[in-house]
Design an enzyme around this catalytic site. Structure first.
Site, PDB file in Angstrom:
ATOM      1  N   ASN A 151      57.427  27.669  32.270  1.00  0.00           N
ATOM      2  CA  ASN A 151      57.500  28.643  33.356  1.00  0.00           C
ATOM      3  C   ASN A 151      58.123  29.949  32.903  1.00  0.00           C
ATOM      4  O   ASN A 151      58.936  29.945  31.973  1.00  0.00           O
ATOM      5  CB  ASN A 151      58.376  28.066  34.479  1.00  0.00           C
ATOM      6  CG  ASN A 151      57.518  27.328  35.484  1.00  0.00           C
ATOM      7  OD1 ASN A 151      56.399  27.738  35.761  1.00  0.00           O
ATOM      8  ND2 ASN A 151      58.028  26.257  36.015  1.00  0.00           N
ATOM      9  N   TYR A 184      55.393  28.100  47.303  1.00  0.00           N
ATOM     10  CA  TYR A 184      56.143  29.306  46.920  1.00  0.00           C
ATOM     11  C   TYR A 184      55.890  30.480  47.849  1.00  0.00           C
ATOM     12  O   TYR A 184      56.637  31.454  47.859  1.00  0.00           O
ATOM     13  CB  TYR A 184      55.832  29.699  45.467  1.00  0.00           C
ATOM     14  CG  TYR A 184      56.491  28.781  44.472  1.00  0.00           C
ATOM     15  CD1 TYR A 184      55.844  27.641  44.008  1.00  0.00           C
ATOM     16  CD2 TYR A 184      57.794  29.026  44.025  1.00  0.00           C
ATOM     17  CE1 TYR A 184      56.471  26.774  43.111  1.00  0.00           C
ATOM     18  CE2 TYR A 184      58.415  28.170  43.135  1.00  0.00           C
ATOM     19  CZ  TYR A 184      57.746  27.052  42.684  1.00  0.00           C
ATOM     20  OH  TYR A 184      58.371  26.194  41.801  1.00  0.00           O
ATOM     21  N   ARG A 190      69.168  29.139  33.630  1.00  0.00           N
ATOM     22  CA  ARG A 190      68.537  29.110  34.962  1.00  0.00           C
ATOM     23  C   ARG A 190      69.614  29.241  36.050  1.00  0.00           C
ATOM     24  O   ARG A 190      69.396  29.897  37.075  1.00  0.00           O
ATOM     25  CB  ARG A 190      67.749  27.800  35.131  1.00  0.00           C
ATOM     26  CG  ARG A 190      67.155  27.655  36.527  1.00  0.00           C
ATOM     27  CD  ARG A 190      66.289  26.411  36.643  1.00  0.00           C
ATOM     28  NE  ARG A 190      66.003  26.134  38.056  1.00  0.00           N
ATOM     29  CZ  ARG A 190      65.290  25.078  38.453  1.00  0.00           C
ATOM     30  NH1 ARG A 190      64.781  24.235  37.565  1.00  0.00           N
ATOM     31  NH2 ARG A 190      65.065  24.885  39.738  1.00  0.00           N
ATOM     32  N   HIS A 211      51.994  29.998  41.229  1.00  0.00           N
ATOM     33  CA  HIS A 211      53.064  30.079  42.240  1.00  0.00           C
ATOM     34  C   HIS A 211      52.762  31.182  43.264  1.00  0.00           C
ATOM     35  O   HIS A 211      53.657  31.655  43.948  1.00  0.00           O
ATOM     36  CB  HIS A 211      54.448  30.305  41.600  1.00  0.00           C
ATOM     37  CG  HIS A 211      54.924  29.111  40.843  1.00  0.00           C
ATOM     38  ND1 HIS A 211      56.164  28.997  40.302  1.00  0.00           N
ATOM     39  CD2 HIS A 211      54.311  27.949  40.531  1.00  0.00           C
ATOM     40  CE1 HIS A 211      56.300  27.850  39.679  1.00  0.00           C
ATOM     41  NE2 HIS A 211      55.187  27.185  39.813  1.00  0.00           N
ATOM     42  N   CYS A 255      50.022  24.199  35.874  1.00  0.00           N
ATOM     43  CA  CYS A 255      51.082  24.034  36.857  1.00  0.00           C
ATOM     44  C   CYS A 255      50.766  22.791  37.696  1.00  0.00           C
ATOM     45  O   CYS A 255      49.625  22.347  37.768  1.00  0.00           O
ATOM     46  CB  CYS A 255      51.122  25.268  37.763  1.00  0.00           C
ATOM     47  SG  CYS A 255      52.350  25.168  39.069  1.00  0.00           S
TER      48      CYS A 255
HETATM   49  C1  G6P Z   1      57.550  23.074  40.953  1.00  0.00           C
HETATM   50  C2  G6P Z   1      56.829  24.033  40.052  1.00  0.00           C
HETATM   51  C3  G6P Z   1      57.318  23.997  38.657  1.00  0.00           C
HETATM   52  C4  G6P Z   1      58.813  24.171  38.674  1.00  0.00           C
HETATM   53  C5  G6P Z   1      59.404  23.017  39.397  1.00  0.00           C
HETATM   54  C6  G6P Z   1      60.910  23.194  39.493  1.00  0.00           C
HETATM   55  O1  G6P Z   1      56.950  21.860  40.878  1.00  0.00           O
HETATM   56  O2  G6P Z   1      55.446  23.797  40.047  1.00  0.00           O
HETATM   57  O3  G6P Z   1      56.710  25.057  37.957  1.00  0.00           O
HETATM   58  O4  G6P Z   1      59.350  24.220  37.369  1.00  0.00           O
HETATM   59  O5  G6P Z   1      58.928  22.914  40.699  1.00  0.00           O
HETATM   60  O6  G6P Z   1      61.417  21.923  39.818  1.00  0.00           O
HETATM   61  P1  G6P Z   1      62.986  21.657  39.618  1.00  0.00           P
HETATM   62  O7  G6P Z   1      63.151  20.212  39.921  1.00  0.00           O
HETATM   63  O8  G6P Z   1      63.295  22.023  38.183  1.00  0.00           O
HETATM   64  O9  G6P Z   1      63.684  22.608  40.585  1.00  0.00           O
END
Ligand code: G6P
Length: 437
Positions: free
Chosen positions: A150, A256, A96, A202, A172
């Site tokens: 995801n 998003y 990531r 998203h 989600c």
């Molecule tokens: C949001 C989305 C998730 C995503 C997450 C990332 O809640 O709905 O799909 O994975 O944020 O959060 P993070 O703490 O990993 O940046």
């Protein structure tokens, strides 16, 4: 004692697992999970062990008869499962970090599930999820596959188009977060607020908003316009919306949407962080390390509040609520990713959409929402085209489909930049992209 339910969680070593365990514990009376199998891979063994021990302490403290099993053997776990949840990150957080850093190093949005980063998370993930689907068709053909890996929308699209198992639902936490934020703004109980959700994962809109079933959309839109809404998810900068835009849109955007309607501002914010050497992924990696240090503590036997610093907070409420409604045939309304089947006019029947559904023992029944407003239909169709090309590129290992997908994505500034990003990210992730070798 009735047989109870067997649930298998693939990606069981995730830092989010304690939230899932808490969700099953608090619903035990109506959702008797007799066996919870946490599955991970060799490189996640240590995390699985730490999280598994905490899960066992949580169950013991709660005094519910739930057996926690830990294994690296997915096929052993899947046998006769009733529900399978997937929450995996192929390449872990280091992948990531690349998904976010490489686009940003070229002055382009770098984000976990959108744009170039989102495409590469999908390219890494889809073959693995389809493999799980294949195992399920042999070992637990009647099980529900509940995916919150995801990018949940593209993964659901891939399962619907290429999977063997038709009992597939994508999940989600953003919709539940949107409802919660409106409830908090109005200072009412969360379950009094419902929304007509329509769009994609998203990329979902709160089309109409209800308090105790009574439409309050205009009132909420005005409050949104006045900037009264609190944060919905922890991982996205809460840049202000222009009040006139919100009034013009007359719907609730999801967090998003800032990447699409405030692209330049979001990019500026991201580049500021990036110039300090930080992407969201690196922040999260530190959070993860802190969480696992906490989880190791033998005296910890509850889900620690620190878990709510992650963007995915409350996703497990969404997951447990969904499984509970299927198991108990509740007929309540929940937003999930499922086959469109005409619910949103203008989107292919076979495509995955994120939409309010009636949840029964036979799964989600999408509520007909008609057409998307002309203002956002084009964006949603473009993202769906992007998603479909990414899915085909992931399954076929097709370079040109991947290039096309990236080129048509609104967050990629030009076809030349699309090729630069594609080549660099293919190289960076080659160990996880055997289909492109
Ligand atoms: C949001 C989305 C998730 C995503 C997450 C990332 O809640 O709905 O799909 O994975 O944020 O959060 P993070 O703490 O990993 O940046």
């Amino acid at each position: 004692m009735e047989k109870g339910i067997k649930i298998v969680t693939i990606g069981g070593g995730s830092s989010y697992t304690p939230e899932l365990v808490e969700g099953f514990i608090k619903r035990y009376n109506e959702l008797p999970v007799r066996e919870l199998w946490l599955v991970d891979i060799e490189s996640g063994k240590e995390k699985l062990d730490i999280v598994g021990k905490l899960a066992k302490r949580m169950v013991k403290k709660a005094g519910v008869p739930m057996e926690i099993h830990l294994t690296l053997d997915r096929r052993e776990a899947l046998k006769d499962a009733d529900f399978v949840t997937t929450q995996l990150r192929v390449g872990l957080l280091d992948a990531r970090i690349q998904d976010e850093r490489i686009p940003l190093s070229h002055g382009v949005i770098g984000q976990e599930t959108n744009g170039a980063g989102g495409m590469f998370k999908a390219l890494r993930t889809i073959p693995v999820i389809l493999d799980i689907d294949k195992d399920m068709s042999e070992l637990c053909p009647n099980a529900w596959l509940i995916n919150f890996t995801n990018p949940a929308g593209m993964v659901t699209e891939a399962l619907l188009r290429y999977g063997k198992n038709k009992k597939v639902i994508g999940l989600c936490n953003v919709p539940i977060g949107m409802e919660k934020a409106v409830a908090d703004m109005l200072e009412v109980d969360h379950n009094r607020i419902t929304m007509d959700f329509m769009g994609l994962n998203h990329m979902v809109f709160g089309r109409e908003i209800y308090l105790d079933g009574e439409k309050i959309t205009d009132k909420v839109v005005d409050s949104l316009a006045e900037g009264k809404l609190g944060s919905i998810v922890k991982n996205i900068q809460d840049l202000e919306w222009n009040p006139e835009f919100i009034k013009a849109l007359r719907m609730m955007p999801c967090p998003y949407h800032r990447y699409y309607f405030q692209t330049a501002d979001m990019l500026e914010e991201e580049l500021k962080e990036f110039s300090k050497g930080e992407t969201r992924a690196e922040v999260v990696k530190r959070l993860e390390n802190d969480l696992f240090e906490l989880y190791k503590d033998e005296n910890l036997d509850i889900k620690p509040p620190q878990l709510e610093k992650r963007g995915g907070a409350y996703y497990s409420d969404a997951a447990c609520r969904l499984i509970n409604s299927i198991y108990n045939n509740k007929g309540d309304i929940q937003p999930v990713n499922t086959k469109n089947n005409g619910a949103i006019e203008g989107i292919e029947n076979d495509s995955a959409v994120e939409i309010s559904c009636i949840i029964t023992k036979d799964g989600p029944k999408p509520i007909a929402m008609g057409k998307l407003p002309v203002s956002v239909n084009g964006l949603v169709q473009t993202i769906k085209s992007f998603e479909r090309l990414v899915v085909e590129a992931a399954v076929e290992g097709d370079y040109h489909k991947a290039l096309l997908a990236l080129t048509i994505n609104p967050l990629i500034p030009s076809e030349k930049m699309a090729k630069i990003l594609l080549d660099e990210l293919l190289e960076a992730h080659k160990d996880y992209l055997p289909q492109f070798a």
